[in-house]
Scaffold this motif. Structure first.
Motif, PDB file in Angstrom:
ATOM      1  N   PRO A 128      37.312  98.955  77.893  1.00  0.00           N
ATOM      2  CA  PRO A 128      38.059  99.913  78.706  1.00  0.00           C
ATOM      3  C   PRO A 128      37.144 100.687  79.640  1.00  0.00           C
ATOM      4  O   PRO A 128      35.969 100.897  79.362  1.00  0.00           O
ATOM      5  CB  PRO A 128      38.690 100.835  77.666  1.00  0.00           C
ATOM      6  N   SER A 129      37.713 101.106  80.738  1.00  0.00           N
ATOM      7  CA  SER A 129      36.998 102.020  81.624  1.00  0.00           C
ATOM      8  C   SER A 129      37.022 103.421  81.022  1.00  0.00           C
ATOM      9  O   SER A 129      37.743 103.699  80.066  1.00  0.00           O
ATOM     10  CB  SER A 129      37.638 102.032  83.010  1.00  0.00           C
ATOM     11  N   GLU A 130      36.227 104.311  81.612  1.00  0.00           N
ATOM     12  CA  GLU A 130      36.170 105.686  81.109  1.00  0.00           C
ATOM     13  C   GLU A 130      37.544 106.337  81.151  1.00  0.00           C
ATOM     14  O   GLU A 130      37.927 107.089  80.251  1.00  0.00           O
ATOM     15  CB  GLU A 130      35.182 106.487  81.957  1.00  0.00           C
ATOM     16  N   ALA A 131      38.325 106.028  82.179  1.00  0.00           N
ATOM     17  CA  ALA A 131      39.626 106.661  82.335  1.00  0.00           C
ATOM     18  C   ALA A 131      40.664 106.103  81.375  1.00  0.00           C
ATOM     19  O   ALA A 131      41.569 106.815  80.946  1.00  0.00           O
ATOM     20  CB  ALA A 131      40.111 106.488  83.775  1.00  0.00           C
ATOM     21  N   ALA A 132      40.548 104.809  80.997  1.00  0.00           N
ATOM     22  CA  ALA A 132      41.554 104.168  80.156  1.00  0.00           C
ATOM     23  C   ALA A 132      41.162 104.135  78.687  1.00  0.00           C
ATOM     24  O   ALA A 132      41.851 103.495  77.884  1.00  0.00           O
ATOM     25  CB  ALA A 132      41.803 102.744  80.651  1.00  0.00           C
ATOM     26  N   THR A 133      40.081 104.811  78.312  1.00  0.00           N
ATOM     27  CA  THR A 133      39.606 104.721  76.936  1.00  0.00           C
ATOM     28  C   THR A 133      40.613 105.291  75.947  1.00  0.00           C
ATOM     29  O   THR A 133      40.846 104.711  74.879  1.00  0.00           O
ATOM     30  CB  THR A 133      38.260 105.464  76.801  1.00  0.00           C
ATOM     31  N   GLY A 134      41.213 106.434  76.275  1.00  0.00           N
ATOM     32  CA  GLY A 134      42.170 107.047  75.352  1.00  0.00           C
ATOM     33  C   GLY A 134      43.349 106.146  75.064  1.00  0.00           C
ATOM     34  O   GLY A 134      43.750 105.965  73.904  1.00  0.00           O
ATOM     35  N   LEU A 135      43.925 105.525  76.109  1.00  0.00           N
ATOM     36  CA  LEU A 135      45.051 104.615  75.912  1.00  0.00           C
ATOM     37  C   LEU A 135      44.615 103.365  75.160  1.00  0.00           C
ATOM     38  O   LEU A 135      45.378 102.818  74.354  1.00  0.00           O
ATOM     39  CB  LEU A 135      45.652 104.243  77.269  1.00  0.00           C
ATOM     40  N   TRP A 136      43.390 102.894  75.414  1.00  0.00           N
ATOM     41  CA  TRP A 136      42.854 101.732  74.690  1.00  0.00           C
ATOM     42  C   TRP A 136      42.728 102.040  73.200  1.00  0.00           C
ATOM     43  O   TRP A 136      43.073 101.209  72.354  1.00  0.00           O
ATOM     44  CB  TRP A 136      41.507 101.365  75.295  1.00  0.00           C
ATOM     45  N   LEU A 137      42.245 103.219  72.864  1.00  0.00           N
ATOM     46  CA  LEU A 137      42.122 103.611  71.456  1.00  0.00           C
ATOM     47  C   LEU A 137      43.499 103.744  70.802  1.00  0.00           C
ATOM     48  O   LEU A 137      43.672 103.379  69.631  1.00  0.00           O
ATOM     49  CB  LEU A 137      41.361 104.932  71.354  1.00  0.00           C
ATOM     50  N   LEU A 138      44.467 104.260  71.534  1.00  0.00           N
ATOM     51  CA  LEU A 138      45.822 104.350  70.981  1.00  0.00           C
ATOM     52  C   LEU A 138      46.385 102.964  70.711  1.00  0.00           C
ATOM     53  O   LEU A 138      47.002 102.728  69.655  1.00  0.00           O
ATOM     54  CB  LEU A 138      46.726 105.104  71.961  1.00  0.00           C
ATOM     55  N   ALA A 182      44.882 107.547  59.225  1.00  0.00           N
ATOM     56  CA  ALA A 182      43.445 107.405  58.967  1.00  0.00           C
ATOM     57  C   ALA A 182      42.736 106.712  60.119  1.00  0.00           C
ATOM     58  O   ALA A 182      41.614 107.085  60.494  1.00  0.00           O
ATOM     59  CB  ALA A 182      43.230 106.627  57.668  1.00  0.00           C
ATOM     60  N   ILE A 183      43.383 105.707  60.713  1.00  0.00           N
ATOM     61  CA  ILE A 183      42.747 104.951  61.799  1.00  0.00           C
ATOM     62  C   ILE A 183      42.564 105.829  63.031  1.00  0.00           C
ATOM     63  O   ILE A 183      41.488 105.861  63.637  1.00  0.00           O
ATOM     64  CB  ILE A 183      43.575 103.695  62.127  1.00  0.00           C
ATOM     65  N   ILE A 184      43.615 106.566  63.409  1.00  0.00           N
ATOM     66  CA  ILE A 184      43.499 107.390  64.622  1.00  0.00           C
ATOM     67  C   ILE A 184      42.561 108.572  64.409  1.00  0.00           C
ATOM     68  O   ILE A 184      42.094 109.196  65.362  1.00  0.00           O
ATOM     69  CB  ILE A 184      44.898 107.874  65.066  1.00  0.00           C
ATOM     70  N   ALA A 294      49.875 113.702  63.560  1.00  0.00           N
ATOM     71  CA  ALA A 294      49.751 112.368  64.156  1.00  0.00           C
ATOM     72  C   ALA A 294      50.280 112.369  65.586  1.00  0.00           C
ATOM     73  O   ALA A 294      49.672 111.792  66.499  1.00  0.00           O
ATOM     74  CB  ALA A 294      50.508 111.345  63.305  1.00  0.00           C
ATOM     75  N   VAL A 295      51.423 113.028  65.783  1.00  0.00           N
ATOM     76  CA  VAL A 295      51.969 113.131  67.141  1.00  0.00           C
ATOM     77  C   VAL A 295      51.003 113.906  68.031  1.00  0.00           C
ATOM     78  O   VAL A 295      50.760 113.536  69.199  1.00  0.00           O
ATOM     79  CB  VAL A 295      53.355 113.807  67.105  1.00  0.00           C
ATOM     80  N   MET A 296      50.413 114.979  67.500  1.00  0.00           N
ATOM     81  CA  MET A 296      49.463 115.761  68.293  1.00  0.00           C
ATOM     82  C   MET A 296      48.203 114.947  68.602  1.00  0.00           C
ATOM     83  O   MET A 296      47.641 115.056  69.705  1.00  0.00           O
ATOM     84  CB  MET A 296      49.100 117.040  67.545  1.00  0.00           C
ATOM     85  N   SER A 297      47.772 114.111  67.667  1.00  0.00           N
ATOM     86  CA  SER A 297      46.600 113.273  67.919  1.00  0.00           C
ATOM     87  C   SER A 297      46.873 112.291  69.044  1.00  0.00           C
ATOM     88  O   SER A 297      46.032 112.077  69.927  1.00  0.00           O
ATOM     89  CB  SER A 297      46.222 112.513  66.636  1.00  0.00           C
ATOM     90  N   VAL A 298      48.067 111.690  69.018  1.00  0.00           N
ATOM     91  CA  VAL A 298      48.439 110.788  70.108  1.00  0.00           C
ATOM     92  C   VAL A 298      48.470 111.543  71.438  1.00  0.00           C
ATOM     93  O   VAL A 298      47.969 111.058  72.466  1.00  0.00           O
ATOM     94  CB  VAL A 298      49.806 110.137  69.810  1.00  0.00           C
ATOM     95  N   LEU A 303      46.383 112.862  76.678  1.00  0.00           N
ATOM     96  CA  LEU A 303      45.971 113.914  77.597  1.00  0.00           C
ATOM     97  C   LEU A 303      44.497 113.751  77.981  1.00  0.00           C
ATOM     98  O   LEU A 303      44.123 113.888  79.153  1.00  0.00           O
ATOM     99  CB  LEU A 303      46.201 115.286  76.961  1.00  0.00           C
ATOM    100  N   GLY A 304      43.653 113.470  76.985  1.00  0.00           N
ATOM    101  CA  GLY A 304      42.233 113.265  77.271  1.00  0.00           C
ATOM    102  C   GLY A 304      41.992 112.089  78.190  1.00  0.00           C
ATOM    103  O   GLY A 304      41.122 112.135  79.068  1.00  0.00           O
ATOM    104  N   SER A 305      42.776 111.011  78.011  1.00  0.00           N
ATOM    105  CA  SER A 305      42.644 109.861  78.896  1.00  0.00           C
ATOM    106  C   SER A 305      43.013 110.227  80.322  1.00  0.00           C
ATOM    107  O   SER A 305      42.334 109.832  81.278  1.00  0.00           O
ATOM    108  CB  SER A 305      43.544 108.721  78.393  1.00  0.00           C
TER     109      SER A 305
END
Length: 539
Positions: A128-138, A182-184, A294-298, A303-305
């Motif tokens: 992933p690129s720096e901008a898409a990392t958050g969505l990639w992790l999700l 646990a994964i997230i 869990a919802v807040m983590s997502v 948001l971070g992405s």
């Protein structure tokens, strides 16, 4: 003839042996046991066994450790992680053979890690690129939490001889949610650790706020541990308060801040969950809070992405603007060097012409033609002065020795201004020698063009004012070219052309052009550290 047959036969035998050696090497399978791999397998198995003692179905830590390990460990060492997984399941499930059967023990123990490897491998194929990392992790967290426990539950309900429980959907919901929670929690932190050698581009001024936010979250986590097991409302309030610095971390650092904040939110809450000591124990009050977390983590990762995307975009735009300004400045400097060489050649040409005319005047006087000599001498001096004025417009060579102000008042530009009878004598204040030659040249060219623009498009008298000085850590010059009549504003056409024709050179040196009422304001500045003050060689 026999010797020829012997050499040919020997060559064929050597070629055949070489081909057989290559064929054998091509199909040779070798696996070298590495001590670091065996140590990795042992550490992984021990981590899963220990974490299971602190895990619940609603927060299953071994699933997070499995996904995090596959992200951190290079793919060449994945076989040792598979070995560690089998050691972990051998310790855990061999005693269950009599209860659930050998088929379940083998299949449910050997297929989970390959499924997780497949999911993470497919994600790692596209970095992933720096901008898409958050969505990639999700995406990685969702897929791993869905397919791995889904495979485990499918094998279990297909092979178990006991009938499935009546609350099957609740069990599936708890298992998938426990894996996802646990994964997230661990996967973003593991991915961040994998990028520890990359440039995080964290700003120094954010170090103190970051440390304060982490400290506040640790204090809130300690408060959760000290809260009674039945005080669900107080624990929920602490979690909500801890979410505020987590949001602040995300705003400051994008997905990297979310990767640090999520474990600081979820792990203390899990440690404060009431438990009977068995993984199958369940606490409904904490489960509701964990779902909210869990919802807040997502949300934090999403948001971070988004923040990382906009930060990267702004940074790329800033770098592009810096590159453009640097190239523009370099182009201007190259052009000025060429004009300087041309002006020097013109100066040498003028000196040669003056010398020749002086010789001619001397010869005429020696022949008794004094009237012709005086007339020629007068014409020569006039044209020589005009030639020098025009040469100074090409490049003000005197600016390097006597500075900007003398070049303005004694060069060809001031002569042209005086001939129009519309430009008042300039008011020049400050010391221009605090500026380097490049900045003086910029304001010299821009002033000449600004005055020419007003002479062309506006009517009335024009005044020119400049001031050199220092403000804070910057040195610069401010010039104002204005109509003498303050009640007469610049036309729209003048304002538009002024911005178009003057901004390019000014902005290349960090300056700005402002059009207001009856005047044009030009400002050029530079930092003191980058400006080498000029010392006049003659004045």
């Amino acid at each position: 003839m026999d010797s020829v047959h012997y050499r040919v036969g020997g060559s064929l035998a050597m070629a055949r042996e070489a081909f057989l050696d290559r064929l054998k090497n091509a199909f040779e399978v070798s696996f070298r046991i590495r001590p670091v791999g065996l140590a990795l397998a042992a550490v992984y198995a021990a981590s899963c066994l220990v974490s299971r003692q602190f895990s619940l179905d609603q927060f299953f830590l071994p699933a997070g450790i499995r996904a995090a390990a596959l992200l951190i460990v290079p793919m060449r060492l994945w076989p040792y992680l598979l070995l560690g997984e089998y050691i972990y399941f051998a310790k855990l499930r061999l005693p269950m053979i009599d209860t659930y059967g050998l088929d379940w023990v083998i299949l449910a123990s050997t297929l989970l890690m390959p499924m997780a490897m497949l999911v993470i491998y497919l994600h790692r194929m596209r970095t992933p690129s720096e901008a898409a990392t958050g969505l990639w992790l999700l995406s990685l967290s969702f897929c791993t939490a869905l397919f791995v426990p889904g495979l485990n539950l499918g094998i279990s309900y297909a092979l178990w001889t006991n009938p499935p429980p009546s609350n099957l959907l609740d069990a599936v919901d708890r298992a998938i949610f426990g894996h996802f929670a646990a994964i997230i929690t661990l996967v973003p932190l593991a991915f961040l650790w994998g990028l520890r050698h990359a440039d995080p581009s964290w700003r120094t001024r954010l170090v103190a706020p970051t440390a304060v936010a982490i400290l506040l979250m640790l204090i809130m986590g300690l408060g959760m541990q000290l809260t009674g097991s039945s005080a669900h409302v107080a624990r929920t309030h602490l979690v909500l308060i801890a979410a505020l610095p987590a949001i602040a971390l995300t705003f400051m650092h994008g997905w990297r801040g979310a990767a640090i904040a999520i474990p600081l939110l979820n792990l203390p809450l899990h440690a404060a969950t009431p438990s009977t000591g068995l993984p199958s124990s369940f606490d409904l009050g904490t489960f509701a809070t964990q779902q909210n977390m869990a919802v807040m983590s997502v949300a934090l990762l999403a948001l971070g992405s988004s923040i990382s995307y906009h930060h990267q975009r702004a940074r790329s735009r800033g770098l592009a603007e810096e590159t453009t300004l640097r190239l523009t400045r370099s182009s201007h400097q190259t052009s000025e060097r060429e004009l300087r060489e041309r002006a020097i050649r013109l100066k040498h040409l003028s000196e040669g012409m003056d010398s020749s005319l002086s010789e001619m005047v001397s010869w005429l006087k020696s022949q008794g033609h004094h009237a012709v000599a005086n007339s020629l001498n007068h014409a020569s001096s006039v044209h020589s002065r005009l030639f020098r004025e025009q040469a100074s417009l090409v490049y003000p060579t005197g600016l390097e020795q006597v500075g900007l102000y003398v070049a303005l008042q004694g060069g060809g530009a001031y002569g042209i201004w005086s001939n129009t009878h519309r430009v008042n004598r300039p008011r020049l204040t400050g010391n221009p020698f605090i500026l380097n030659v490049d900045l003086q040249l910029v304001i010299y060219r821009t002033l000449i063009e600004a005055v020419s623009l007003l002479l062309e498009l506006e009517a009335g008298q024009i005044c020119v004012r400049t001031r050199c000085g220092t403000a804070g850590s910057r040195r610069g010059i401010v010039a104002v070219v204005a109509l003498l009549d303050r009640g007469c504003a610049l036309s729209t056409d003048t304002t538009h052309q002024a911005v178009e024709r003057l901004s390019g050179r000014i902005q290349a040196y960090g300056g700005a052009v402002h059009c207001r009422s009856n005047r044009l304001r030009l400002a050029v500045y530079d930092s003191i550290s980058s400006v080498q003050p000029q010392i006049p060689t003659s004045a």
